[in-house]
Design a protein around this motif. Structure first.
Motif, PDB file in Angstrom:
ATOM      1  N   ASP A   1       3.980   5.577  -5.671  1.00  0.00           N
ATOM      2  CA  ASP A   1       3.973   5.688  -6.931  1.00  0.00           C
ATOM      3  C   ASP A   1       3.085   6.744  -7.481  1.00  0.00           C
ATOM      4  OD1 ASP A   1       5.923   4.009  -7.417  1.00  0.00           O
ATOM      5  OD2 ASP A   1       4.295   2.081  -7.566  1.00  0.00           O
ATOM      6  N   SER A   2       1.886   6.791  -6.944  1.00  0.00           N
ATOM      7  CA  SER A   2       0.789   7.529  -7.182  1.00  0.00           C
ATOM      8  C   SER A   2       0.842   9.125  -6.856  1.00  0.00           C
ATOM      9  CB  SER A   2      -0.635   7.373  -6.283  1.00  0.00           C
ATOM     10  OG  SER A   2      -1.642   8.156  -6.485  1.00  0.00           O
ATOM     11  N   VAL A   3       1.548   9.389  -5.820  1.00  0.00           N
ATOM     12  CA  VAL A   3       1.907  10.952  -5.653  1.00  0.00           C
ATOM     13  C   VAL A   3       3.207  11.253  -6.370  1.00  0.00           C
ATOM     14  CG1 VAL A   3       3.465  10.486  -3.612  1.00  0.00           C
ATOM     15  CG2 VAL A   3       1.955  12.696  -3.913  1.00  0.00           C
ATOM     16  N   ASN A   4       3.966  10.293  -6.543  1.00  0.00           N
ATOM     17  CA  ASN A   4       5.108  10.895  -7.347  1.00  0.00           C
ATOM     18  C   ASN A   4       4.674  11.172  -8.994  1.00  0.00           C
ATOM     19  OD1 ASN A   4       7.670  10.924  -5.829  1.00  0.00           O
ATOM     20  ND2 ASN A   4       7.268   8.652  -5.557  1.00  0.00           N
TER      21      ASN A   4
ATOM     22  N   GLU B   1       0.952  -1.059   0.064  1.00  0.00           N
ATOM     23  CA  GLU B   1      -0.034   0.053   0.152  1.00  0.00           C
ATOM     24  C   GLU B   1       0.773   1.211  -0.163  1.00  0.00           C
ATOM     25  OE1 GLU B   1      -0.213  -2.541   1.963  1.00  0.00           O
ATOM     26  OE2 GLU B   1      -2.375  -3.531   1.558  1.00  0.00           O
ATOM     27  N   GLN B   2       1.940   1.255   0.723  1.00  0.00           N
ATOM     28  CA  GLN B   2       2.891   2.501   0.578  1.00  0.00           C
ATOM     29  C   GLN B   2       3.348   2.707  -0.599  1.00  0.00           C
ATOM     30  OE1 GLN B   2       5.036   1.197   4.301  1.00  0.00           O
ATOM     31  NE2 GLN B   2       3.883   2.242   5.602  1.00  0.00           N
TER      32      GLN B   2
ATOM     33  N   ASP C   1       3.333  14.836 -13.381  1.00  0.00           N
ATOM     34  CA  ASP C   1       2.371  15.411 -14.294  1.00  0.00           C
ATOM     35  C   ASP C   1       2.160  16.733 -14.221  1.00  0.00           C
ATOM     36  OD1 ASP C   1       2.269  12.753 -15.240  1.00  0.00           O
ATOM     37  OD2 ASP C   1       0.365  12.306 -14.322  1.00  0.00           O
ATOM     38  N   ARG C   2       1.809  17.338 -12.865  1.00  0.00           N
ATOM     39  CA  ARG C   2       1.407  18.584 -12.635  1.00  0.00           C
ATOM     40  C   ARG C   2       2.656  19.586 -12.453  1.00  0.00           C
ATOM     41  NH1 ARG C   2      -4.373  18.962 -11.774  1.00  0.00           N
ATOM     42  NH2 ARG C   2      -5.130  16.640 -12.165  1.00  0.00           N
TER      43      ARG C   2
ATOM     44  N   LEU D   1       6.429   9.904   2.565  1.00  0.00           N
ATOM     45  CA  LEU D   1       6.513   9.446   1.345  1.00  0.00           C
ATOM     46  C   LEU D   1       5.653  10.771   0.445  1.00  0.00           C
ATOM     47  CD1 LEU D   1       5.125   5.807   1.388  1.00  0.00           C
ATOM     48  CD2 LEU D   1       7.502   6.744   0.876  1.00  0.00           C
ATOM     49  N   VAL D   2       4.540  11.091   1.022  1.00  0.00           N
ATOM     50  CA  VAL D   2       3.912  12.212   0.246  1.00  0.00           C
ATOM     51  C   VAL D   2       4.875  13.652   0.459  1.00  0.00           C
ATOM     52  CG1 VAL D   2       2.038  13.905   0.496  1.00  0.00           C
ATOM     53  CG2 VAL D   2       1.604  11.487   0.689  1.00  0.00           C
TER      54      VAL D   2
END
Length: 374
Positions: free
Chosen positions: A14-17, A8-9, A22-23, A74-75
């Motif tokens: 991966d999601s926040v990176n 999950e971590q 992208d942004r 991580l975030v």
């Protein structure tokens, strides 16, 4: 200690990176976000809410992620890599950290997690320096409400926040540890004046003046709660610094590979290779200390926790300062221009170095405690 991430971590990282890439992959986008009315992009904030990032510290029963200090690390590392300008530290780390522990505001917690409400913590006062217990702002009870008088400074994103969390003294002298309450107020309340401004790193802050402003008491004798959340913020700042250091180091190494002098890339000169290697070592040392901070902030002993977090903040601050200076020197004049992003990373690292106490302040705390806990 087990430093391996769970599945999950890893998915969260991966999601926040990916979101940050992208942004914020194009640095010009960051400049556009800063130019918006609130100093950040509302669309980015909504996207972070949809990803569940704004409810990260909330329990699953509260509609959140149930994340802890490792998830926050991580975030915040990703936020550091992208120089993200959205008020994540102010709203999620500080605001939600205080609000969810004070209790009794379940509807507001849900609003924050959904992206509909932002928070700011108005605590710092001019005379206090880095002492969290030095509070001159006063609170007196008037019926069911409390009336606040005083002034707060450097309230991160306080100029655009929908709600302010304010510390004020209900009893005792200015530097007494007892008698400090935590209050919630709407900045549109009569008696509240906010003066917003841009900080040196391109984010936003505000000076807040309270003159008979009516507020709701969230917690009496709130200093232990404030100190806990401040320690969590220090851990988050250490992680953000690691992300910024990593990107600034990579940016510098790429520049050494492309900048030509005497007919060859300057990265071929051994002295500059040694400097680049030092930057790598500094980044990894800071990463280790950020991980240490994330582990120690979960400790049950407040004194040991505070000492460990001070040690982490001091070392990460010193490493970030040296890496930033090396990066600017190795880039040369281009790093001092507003158009090139290296200088912006150095400005943010400088800001991170003084938030919640500079290097000297935290070294003094470690020395006063007799060193790190066993």
């Amino acid at each position: 200690m087990d430093f391996d991430l769970t599945d999950e971590q890893r998915l969260l990282a991966d999601s926040v990176n990916r979101f940050v890439s992208d942004r914020y992959g194009d640095f010009e986008k960051r400049k556009a976000y800063r130019a918006e009315a609130k100093g950040y992009a509302a669309a980015n904030w909504s996207a972070m809410a949809e990803m569940g990032l704004l409810g990260l510290p909330l329990s699953e029963e509260q509609g959140g992620f149930g994340g802890g200090p490792v998830e926050a690390l991580l975030v915040m590392e990703a936020i550091g890599r992208g120089l993200v300008v959205e008020p994540y530290l102010a709203t999620v780390v500080l605001g939600l950290g205080l609000l969810r522990r004070a209790g009794g505001q379940e509807d507001l917690l849900a609003e924050v997690a959904a992206g509909g409400t932002t928070l700011a913590f108005a605590h710092q006062e001019r005379q206090a320096r880095h002492d969290l217990h030095d509070i001159a702002t006063t609170a007196r009870q008037d019926g069911d409400a409390w009336v606040l008088d005083g002034a707060k400074g450097v309230a991160l994103h306080g100029d655009s926040a929908d709600r302010l969390l304010v510390s004020a003294r209900t009893a005792g002298g200015r530097r007494d540890r007892a008698g400090i309450g935590l209050f919630l107020l709407d900045p549109a309340t009569p008696g509240v004046t906010r003066r917003g401004y841009a900080t040196q790193d391109g984010l936003r802050a505000a000076e807040v003046v309270l003159e008979g402003a009516r507020a709701t008491l969230l917690a009496a004798d709130a200093l232990p709660l404030i100190e806990l959340v401040a320690d969590e913020a220090i851990a988050a700042l250490c992680a953000e610094a690691v992300g910024a250091m990593e990107t600034l180091r990579d940016l510098t190494v790429d520049y050494l590979k492309t900048r030509q002098q005497f007919g060859r890339p300057i990265g071929e000169f051994q002295a500059l290779q040694h400097r680049a290697a030092d930057m790598l070592v500094a980044t990894e040392q800071a990463r280790s200390m950020a991980m240490y901070a994330a582990m120690m902030v979960q400790g049950s002993d407040p004194a040991a926790r505070a000492t460990a977090l001070s040690a982490a903040k001091a070392l990460v601050g010193r490493l970030a300062d040296q890496l930033g200076k090396d990066a600017i020197q190795l880039h040369g004049g281009i790093a001092m221009t507003e158009e090139y992003k290296a200088g912006h990373y150095f400005k943010r690292l400088t800001m991170l170095g003084v938030l919640f106490g500079d290097v000297d302040h935290h070294i003094r705390r470690v020395v006063a405690a007799g060193g790190l806990p066993d």
